[in-house]
Design a protein around this motif. Sequence first.
Motif, PDB file in Angstrom:
ATOM      1  N   LEU A   1       5.638   5.591  -0.368  1.00 20.66           N
ATOM      2  CA  LEU A   1       5.363   6.959  -0.176  1.00 20.66           C
ATOM      3  C   LEU A   1       5.444   7.819  -1.459  1.00 20.66           C
ATOM      4  CD1 LEU A   1       4.348   8.780   1.996  1.00 20.66           C
ATOM      5  CD2 LEU A   1       6.561   9.084   2.614  1.00 20.66           C
ATOM      6  N   LEU A   2       4.631   8.906  -1.783  1.00 19.79           N
ATOM      7  CA  LEU A   2       4.745   9.438  -2.818  1.00 19.79           C
ATOM      8  C   LEU A   2       4.257  11.040  -2.453  1.00 19.79           C
ATOM      9  CD1 LEU A   2       5.301  10.350  -5.905  1.00 19.79           C
ATOM     10  CD2 LEU A   2       2.811   9.405  -6.303  1.00 19.79           C
TER      11      LEU A   2
ATOM     12  N   PRO B   1       0.926  -1.122  -0.077  1.00 24.13           N
ATOM     13  CA  PRO B   1       0.076  -0.100   0.112  1.00 24.13           C
ATOM     14  C   PRO B   1       0.889   1.323   0.126  1.00 24.13           C
ATOM     15  CG  PRO B   1      -0.067  -0.873   2.410  1.00 24.13           C
ATOM     16  CD  PRO B   1       0.676  -2.013   1.215  1.00 24.13           C
ATOM     17  N   ALA B   2       0.407   2.391  -0.423  1.00 27.94           N
ATOM     18  CA  ALA B   2       0.853   3.563  -0.519  1.00 27.94           C
ATOM     19  C   ALA B   2       0.053   4.747  -0.057  1.00 27.94           C
ATOM     20  CB  ALA B   2       1.363   3.730  -2.039  1.00 27.94           C
ATOM     21  N   VAL B   3       1.012   5.754   0.464  1.00 27.67           N
ATOM     22  CA  VAL B   3       0.362   7.006   0.812  1.00 27.67           C
ATOM     23  C   VAL B   3       0.884   8.196  -0.105  1.00 27.67           C
ATOM     24  CG1 VAL B   3       0.088   8.880   2.716  1.00 27.67           C
ATOM     25  CG2 VAL B   3      -0.065   6.745   3.328  1.00 27.67           C
ATOM     26  N   ILE B   4       0.043   8.691  -0.567  1.00 30.12           N
ATOM     27  CA  ILE B   4       0.246   9.837  -1.489  1.00 30.12           C
ATOM     28  C   ILE B   4      -0.315  11.143  -0.823  1.00 30.12           C
ATOM     29  CG2 ILE B   4      -0.374  10.973  -3.736  1.00 30.12           C
ATOM     30  CD1 ILE B   4      -1.051   8.390  -5.040  1.00 30.12           C
ATOM     31  N   PHE B   5       0.469  12.375  -0.673  1.00 32.58           N
ATOM     32  CA  PHE B   5       0.406  13.280  -0.101  1.00 32.58           C
ATOM     33  C   PHE B   5       0.360  14.574  -0.838  1.00 32.58           C
ATOM     34  CE2 PHE B   5       4.715  12.419   1.123  1.00 32.58           C
ATOM     35  CZ  PHE B   5       5.511  13.809   0.994  1.00 32.58           C
TER      36      PHE B   5
ATOM     37  N   ASP C   1      11.743   4.778   1.408  1.00 32.38           N
ATOM     38  CA  ASP C   1      12.086   6.056   0.394  1.00 32.38           C
ATOM     39  C   ASP C   1      10.715   7.023   0.036  1.00 32.38           C
ATOM     40  OD1 ASP C   1      14.496   4.848  -0.277  1.00 32.38           O
ATOM     41  OD2 ASP C   1      13.580   3.154  -1.050  1.00 32.38           O
ATOM     42  N   LEU C   2      10.942   7.999  -0.439  1.00 28.12           N
ATOM     43  CA  LEU C   2      10.010   8.900  -0.957  1.00 28.12           C
ATOM     44  C   LEU C   2      10.085   9.134  -2.203  1.00 28.12           C
ATOM     45  CD1 LEU C   2       7.775  10.996  -0.329  1.00 28.12           C
ATOM     46  CD2 LEU C   2       9.529  12.724   0.402  1.00 28.12           C
ATOM     47  N   ALA C   3       9.026   8.855  -3.053  1.00 27.31           N
ATOM     48  CA  ALA C   3       9.032   9.236  -4.476  1.00 27.31           C
ATOM     49  C   ALA C   3       8.578  10.678  -4.785  1.00 27.31           C
ATOM     50  CB  ALA C   3       8.043   8.306  -5.239  1.00 27.31           C
TER      51      ALA C   3
END
Length: 427
Positions: free
Chosen positions: A302-303, A216-220, A384-386
Amino acid sequence: MADAPPPDATGAGKRRGGTSGKVADFRYKRPAQPEKKRRDARSGHERSGPERSGRERSGQASPLPSQMRPDAGAQSRAGSARRQAYAALDLGTNNCRLLIARPSGENFTVIDAFSRVVRLGEGLAASGRLSDVAMDRALAALHVCAEKLRRRNVHLARSVATEACRRAANGERFIERVREETGIALDIISAQEEARLAVLGCHILLEDGRDGTRGPAVIFDIGGGSTELVLIEPGGPVPRILDWMSVPWGVVSLTDSVDGPDGTAAGRAARYAAMRAIVDKSFAPFARRIAPYRDTDEGIRLLGTSGTVTTLASLHLELPQYDRRAVDGLVVPSASMRDISTRLSTMSEAERGTLPCIGDDRANLVVAGCAILESILDIWPARDLAVADRGIREGILRSLIAADAEGERSREELQRARDVTRSGASL
């Protein structure tokens, strides 16, 4: 995206912006105004041109939606949709941004762009209203956008306003003034729609998970007046939203809500800690809800899309000046982003202003962005952070182009059905 609207613990979705979620189809019209006023407006555009942000870009490929041209109805529809220009305008708390693009295969090609810091939300936290000076700054930028829409003969456009106009007591009146003076019809969208568009505009950058990470990913999106966080389920051409939250803390609203530093290292540290505490408290309900999703063998992702993350990514790369091609899609170790955030928080505003890719415009606001980013890294500790230099405007463009193409298919099917009916009647 989600099967049902995800919960919004902040209640932000209950504010103005009830029309959000619909694809706007605004036929651009020149505002009715005396000839002298038009001449003054044009000359004002010319004077303001050099103030454009260095991040303005054109000619770069990305997926986008649109604005329209006044004579679109008179054109032949066959094959014309893919040649027409579409536009997306995003008036935020801090920036006014415009993209104009044409469809190109599954994506689009940007043919014109504009970005300017307008600080529309300046002083909003204290007064609850948009100031005359801030509105005048925004209108000057919107006049430039209106001229670009006319010059590019845009076919379809959607123009949105976000947190500053949602919160301001005079937000609706300002929207009417914009329509009267520029012809641009701004839609005050809800926080939920803002989050949806941001995800739609940048989620493609999550497709290639690093080291096989597919969890799963969090986009902010750290904006000027609010921050949106969205938890998405991996897989599929359009991600399914599992949960989301919007909080009324962005780089402008958080900066304005905490007393300025006293010029000492201890004062700067105390101010940063106060910012972190405010954001941590606001994020707490979302942090509790998404905690179970962190425990996965597939890893979490994470993006981030915002001026904060692109600025910090530029510092990570030690770029002498901002370069979107180097930043958009970059993957940075989260630890590096934390280190940069901590370093910036200890510097004076003057010291930050001398750093490449920050400058005077961001020197005062970037610390609040760092505080918000560190709080996000605490609740979603991805390795990591995209980084995305794309978001709401690209989401709007994708929506506009897709909706227009679907409408074209429906019209063609209806025409074929009519042709068959006529043919049968003539037998």
